[in-house]
Enzyme design. Structure first.
Site, PDB file in Angstrom:
ATOM      1  N   ASN A  82       0.213  -1.209   0.183  1.00 47.94           N
ATOM      2  CA  ASN A  82      -0.256  -0.041  -0.019  1.00 47.94           C
ATOM      3  C   ASN A  82       1.093   1.344  -0.051  1.00 47.94           C
ATOM      4  O   ASN A  82       0.324   2.185  -0.331  1.00 47.94           O
ATOM      5  CB  ASN A  82      -0.697   0.208   1.094  1.00 47.94           C
ATOM      6  CG  ASN A  82       0.032   0.360   2.340  1.00 47.94           C
ATOM      7  OD1 ASN A  82       0.221  -0.656   2.847  1.00 47.94           O
ATOM      8  ND2 ASN A  82      -0.379   1.475   4.233  1.00 47.94           N
ATOM      9  N   CYS A  93      -3.773   4.261   8.007  1.00 47.70           N
ATOM     10  CA  CYS A  93      -3.790   3.730   9.675  1.00 47.70           C
ATOM     11  C   CYS A  93      -2.849   4.506  10.255  1.00 47.70           C
ATOM     12  O   CYS A  93      -3.191   3.860  11.814  1.00 47.70           O
ATOM     13  CB  CYS A  93      -4.069   2.386   9.541  1.00 47.70           C
ATOM     14  SG  CYS A  93      -5.247   0.867   8.766  1.00 47.70           S
TER      15      CYS A  93
END
Length: 384
Positions: free
Chosen positions: A152, A324
């Site tokens: 990611n 996150c």
């Protein structure tokens, strides 16, 4: 996006597709429970069934293999924590580049966790997975190998085919985090070796709060949330029909929109213009196979905390890596595992584009970054 803003953080969450929004709103107008046998319930069940078919098609799975969950993180946790309980794993192998959802779930099992390293391009060291499996085989132990398909942060595509060869004919299990790959790479869950796979709606223009776990038949007993038999007993709780309908709509239309936007060309242009602006620009994982929508780069000496704040004030949204862990802009565990020096890692920024991105976004980004960089250079010159 709204006027005056530029959004370059699709890997964190893609903008909601109009078709997904419409599907969610239409489903919200219906009343009932999809598990009820009356007409109201059947109408909702048909929406769930249609969405399941669409998600399955995009993932190369059968309808029966799709289990809807509250998020990709839940799907990952079900696969790893639920799998450890149901399938009797005696250890877990992950890579140093995994998303926190994978690494934290592995820790939560209480089982021994082996971490395979990354090379300097961010590619998983498959030989370290093979070594861990060989050690387990010597003791007759069964492992779960849990790895990502697309990183990611860097966009590096991992050598899943090589890992499949290792795990596919062994007694060990393979879980793949395909969150960043869905709709961007061709997936064939039904025909390939992975036993379990996680995907997410909001990475492809669907709503947040809905994901899916794909399960092969021999892993069908993997559970996390018990309940009243929903999802054929594999995930309890009344299905979030509106979110599921939005996921299905996104799965149907996202790939065409994504490839029409030509994200690879957009980011190739970004690299050219970055190097014109700052010749010392470093692109992480540059020589590895990467997905076209992600660019992880650094301008040495320009800390990401400074650059991102300056860009944000100009209405330009980029990130330093995983959402996150954003909010606290800090060093990337992925870059650290790649051997990137800490000082350079503190300069890393990620651009990720998608279905509604255009060259105008890069124009705005370069214009904003030029202002930020010039101000930064002026301050350094004054301080000297």
């Amino acid at each position: 996006m709204s006027a005056g803003t530029t959004y370059l953080d699709h890997n964190a969450s893609a903008p909601l597709l109009p078709e997904a929004r419409e599907a969610v709103l239409k489903a919200l107008e219906l009343t009932g429970n999809p598990s009820s046998v009356h007409a109201h319930g059947r109408a909702l069940r048909s929406l769930v069934d249609e969405a399941r078919t669409r998600v399955a098609k995009l993932a190369g799975a059968t309808r029966e293999q799709v289990v809807f969950t509250g998020s990709a993180t839940e799907a990952i946790t079900q696969a790893i924590v639920g799998g450890a309980k149901a399938l009797g794993f005696e250890g877990i192998v992950i890579s140093a580049g995994e998303h926190a959802a994978v690494s934290k779930a592995a820790e939560a099992t209480g089982l021994p966790v082996t971490i395979a390293g990354l090379d300097e391009n961010g590619v998983i060291r498959v030989e370290e997975i093979a070594a861990a499996m060989a050690r387990a085989d010597a003791f007759g132990a069964r492992l779960l190998v849990a790895v990502h398909l697309v990183n990611n942060e860097t966009g590096v595509i991992q050598p899943i085919d090589r890992i499949e060869v290792l795990v596919g004919t062994s007694p060990h299990f393979l879980f793949v985090d395909a969150v960043q790959a869905l709709g961007k790479l061709e997936l064939d869950f039904a025909g390939r070796a992975p036993d379990m796979m996680a995907v997410s709606a909001h990475k492809i223009g669907g709503p947040q709060g809905i994901g899916a776990l794909l399960l092969k038949g021999h892993a069908d007993q993997v559970r996390l949330i018990p309940g009243g038999g929903q999802e054929t007993g594999r995930r309890g709780g009344t299905e979030a029909v509106a979110l599921i309908a939005g996921f299905g709509a996104a799965a149907q239309v996202f790939p065409a929109r994504y490839f029409e936007a030509n994200p690879g060309e957009i980011l190739e242009t970004a690299v050219q213009r970055l190097r014109s602006l700052a010749p010392a620009t470093v692109v992480f994982g540059e020589t590895a196979e990467r997905i076209g929508n992600t660019l992880d780069f650094a301008i040495p000496g320009l800390k990401n905390s400074v650059a991102m704040m300056g860009l944000d004030l100009r209405g330009i949204s980029v990130s330093s890596g995983s959402a996150c862990s954003s909010g606290k802009v800090g060093p990337s565990h992925v870059l650290r595992a790649m051997g990137v020096p800490a000082e350079l890692g503190e300069c890393a920024m990620r651009l990720s584009v998608g279905w509604n991105s255009t060259m105008a976004d890069i124009d705005a980004f370069i214009e904003g970054l030029t202002e930020v960089l010039n101000r930064h250079r002026e301050r350094r010159a004054t301080a000297a």
